[in-house]
Design a protein around this motif. Structure first.
Motif, PDB file in Angstrom:
ATOM      1  N   PRO A  11       0.102  -3.705  10.309  1.00  0.00           N
ATOM      2  CA  PRO A  11      -1.095  -3.038  10.825  1.00  0.00           C
ATOM      3  C   PRO A  11      -2.135  -2.707   9.766  1.00  0.00           C
ATOM      4  CG  PRO A  11       0.794  -1.560  10.836  1.00  0.00           C
ATOM      5  CD  PRO A  11       1.321  -2.927  10.525  1.00  0.00           C
ATOM      6  N   LEU A  13      -3.933  -4.449   7.962  1.00  0.00           N
ATOM      7  CA  LEU A  13      -4.146  -5.350   6.824  1.00  0.00           C
ATOM      8  C   LEU A  13      -5.213  -6.400   7.136  1.00  0.00           C
ATOM      9  CD1 LEU A  13      -0.469  -5.438   5.620  1.00  0.00           C
ATOM     10  CD2 LEU A  13      -2.408  -4.378   4.458  1.00  0.00           C
ATOM     11  N   ARG A  19     -11.206  -1.856   3.808  1.00  0.00           N
ATOM     12  CA  ARG A  19     -10.409  -0.645   3.989  1.00  0.00           C
ATOM     13  C   ARG A  19     -10.028  -0.034   2.653  1.00  0.00           C
ATOM     14  NH1 ARG A  19      -4.026  -0.953   5.162  1.00  0.00           N
ATOM     15  NH2 ARG A  19      -3.705   1.241   5.640  1.00  0.00           N
ATOM     16  N   TYR A  24      -6.744  -0.463  -2.082  1.00  0.00           N
ATOM     17  CA  TYR A  24      -6.197  -1.780  -1.745  1.00  0.00           C
ATOM     18  C   TYR A  24      -6.956  -2.955  -2.362  1.00  0.00           C
ATOM     19  CZ  TYR A  24      -3.619   1.023   1.627  1.00  0.00           C
ATOM     20  OH  TYR A  24      -2.806   1.972   2.202  1.00  0.00           O
ATOM     21  N   ASN A  76       4.588  -7.544   4.196  1.00  0.00           N
ATOM     22  CA  ASN A  76       3.888  -6.272   3.986  1.00  0.00           C
ATOM     23  C   ASN A  76       3.787  -5.621   5.358  1.00  0.00           C
ATOM     24  OD1 ASN A  76       2.317  -4.076   3.475  1.00  0.00           O
ATOM     25  ND2 ASN A  76       0.758  -5.170   2.296  1.00  0.00           N
ATOM     26  N   GLY A  78       2.901  -2.711   6.107  1.00  0.00           N
ATOM     27  CA  GLY A  78       1.929  -1.626   6.204  1.00  0.00           C
ATOM     28  C   GLY A  78       2.647  -0.318   6.514  1.00  0.00           C
ATOM     29  N   ALA A  79       2.040   0.505   7.363  1.00  0.00           N
ATOM     30  CA  ALA A  79       2.621   1.822   7.662  1.00  0.00           C
ATOM     31  C   ALA A  79       3.930   1.731   8.444  1.00  0.00           C
ATOM     32  CB  ALA A  79       1.608   2.673   8.416  1.00  0.00           C
ATOM     33  N   HIS A  82       7.213   2.755   6.792  1.00  0.00           N
ATOM     34  CA  HIS A  82       7.675   4.139   6.702  1.00  0.00           C
ATOM     35  C   HIS A  82       8.165   4.692   8.041  1.00  0.00           C
ATOM     36  CE1 HIS A  82       5.431   3.490   3.075  1.00  0.00           C
ATOM     37  NE2 HIS A  82       4.291   3.419   3.730  1.00  0.00           N
ATOM     38  N   HIS A 102       3.906  -4.567  -1.245  1.00  0.00           N
ATOM     39  CA  HIS A 102       2.804  -3.642  -0.999  1.00  0.00           C
ATOM     40  C   HIS A 102       1.737  -3.857  -2.067  1.00  0.00           C
ATOM     41  CE1 HIS A 102       5.132  -1.492   1.956  1.00  0.00           C
ATOM     42  NE2 HIS A 102       6.148  -1.492   1.101  1.00  0.00           N
ATOM     43  N   LEU A 103       0.487  -3.732  -1.659  1.00  0.00           N
ATOM     44  CA  LEU A 103      -0.613  -3.816  -2.620  1.00  0.00           C
ATOM     45  C   LEU A 103      -0.605  -2.588  -3.525  1.00  0.00           C
ATOM     46  CD1 LEU A 103      -2.781  -4.783   0.316  1.00  0.00           C
ATOM     47  CD2 LEU A 103      -2.979  -6.142  -1.760  1.00  0.00           C
ATOM     48  N   SER A 104      -0.494  -1.419  -2.883  1.00  0.00           N
ATOM     49  CA  SER A 104      -0.473  -0.165  -3.639  1.00  0.00           C
ATOM     50  C   SER A 104       0.977   0.165  -4.015  1.00  0.00           C
ATOM     51  CB  SER A 104      -1.059   0.964  -2.775  1.00  0.00           C
ATOM     52  OG  SER A 104      -0.218   1.222  -1.659  1.00  0.00           O
ATOM     53  N   ARG A 109       1.997   7.722  -4.088  1.00  0.00           N
ATOM     54  CA  ARG A 109       1.044   8.248  -3.106  1.00  0.00           C
ATOM     55  C   ARG A 109       1.671   9.414  -2.318  1.00  0.00           C
ATOM     56  NH1 ARG A 109      -1.299   3.322   0.091  1.00  0.00           N
ATOM     57  NH2 ARG A 109      -2.722   4.982   0.789  1.00  0.00           N
ATOM     58  N   ARG A 113       4.936   8.320   2.293  1.00  0.00           N
ATOM     59  CA  ARG A 113       5.045   6.888   1.948  1.00  0.00           C
ATOM     60  C   ARG A 113       6.233   6.607   1.025  1.00  0.00           C
ATOM     61  NH1 ARG A 113       0.058   4.872   3.859  1.00  0.00           N
ATOM     62  NH2 ARG A 113      -1.532   6.451   3.677  1.00  0.00           N
TER      63      ARG A 113
HETATM   64  C1  DQA Z   1       0.676  -0.747   2.144  1.00  0.00           C
HETATM   65  C2  DQA Z   1       1.176   0.673   1.839  1.00  0.00           C
HETATM   66  C3  DQA Z   1       1.443   1.444   3.126  1.00  0.00           C
HETATM   67  O1  DQA Z   1       1.862   2.768   2.810  1.00  0.00           O
HETATM   68  C4  DQA Z   1       0.180   1.536   3.954  1.00  0.00           C
HETATM   69  O2  DQA Z   1       0.452   2.178   5.175  1.00  0.00           O
HETATM   70  C5  DQA Z   1      -0.456   0.217   4.172  1.00  0.00           C
HETATM   71  C6  DQA Z   1      -0.542  -0.725   3.070  1.00  0.00           C
HETATM   72  C7  DQA Z   1       0.261  -1.502   0.859  1.00  0.00           C
HETATM   73  O3  DQA Z   1       0.174  -2.716   0.911  1.00  0.00           O
HETATM   74  O4  DQA Z   1      -0.002  -0.870  -0.174  1.00  0.00           O
HETATM   75  O5  DQA Z   1      -0.967  -0.070   5.240  1.00  0.00           O
HETATM   76  O6  DQA Z   1       1.719  -1.473   2.764  1.00  0.00           O
END
Ligand code: DQA
Length: 145
Positions: A11, A13, A19, A24, A76, A78-79, A82, A102-104, A109, A113
């Motif tokens: 989600p 992405l 965003r 990111y 990836n 995304g959220a 978690h 994950h990008l981050s 954070r 997360r």
């Molecule tokens: C993410 C990290 C997740 O915590 C966040 O919800 C994302 C992007 C990342 O690629 O850093 O949507 O997966």
């Protein structure tokens, strides 16, 4: 035949580039797909890149990756990383190795997360390197037996 590697994105992405670029980066998902295609050719791999905001699509694609004898899945989530027990179960339920990306760096954070339901069932995790996280995951996937 080149190794088939699925690259699944969860989600929000689809909004990459727009965003929260300070977190990111400015690369779009299409930019990342382009980088991966170039590197995949050098590594004699074929990538299947997809994105969905819907948990069920990601689960169906994980099942498909196994049915298509993919060498690996780069995910990836995304959220959903978690929150999703269903994604975790899907990964556990297939024999195809999944690399979490994950990008981050989620551990640097918010505390919500810091929990990943994906990490315990993934073969490995790469995070914190922006778009390069995907390239590093591709290198790892290409070298899996
Ligand atoms: C993410 C990290 C997740 O915590 C966040 O919800 C994302 C992007 C990342 O690629 O850093 O949507 O997966």
């Amino acid at each position: 035949m080149p190794a088939n590697i699925y690259v699944l994105n969860g989600p929000n992405l689809n909004l990459l580039g727009l965003r929260e670029p300070e977190i990111y980066g400015r690369d779009t998902l299409d930019d990342i797909a382009g980088m991966l295609e170039d590197r995949a050719r050098e590594l004699d791999c074929a990538i299947e890149m997809r994105q969905s905001n819907h948990e069920g699509h990601l689960i169906d694609w994980l099942h498909e990756a196994q049915a298509e004898s993919a060498r690996a899945v780069i995910l990836n989530a995304g959220a959903f990383t978690h929150s999703s027990i269903a994604l975790r179960d899907a990964i556990k339920g297939i024999a195809t190795p999944v690399i979490e990306v994950h990008l981050s760096n989620p551990h640097a954070r918010e505390t919500f997360r810091h929990v990943s339901h994906i990490a315990p069932v993934a073969i490995g995790s790469i995070s914190g390197f922006g778009a390069r996280s995907y390239l590093l995951a591709l290198e790892a996937a290409a070298r899996l037996a």
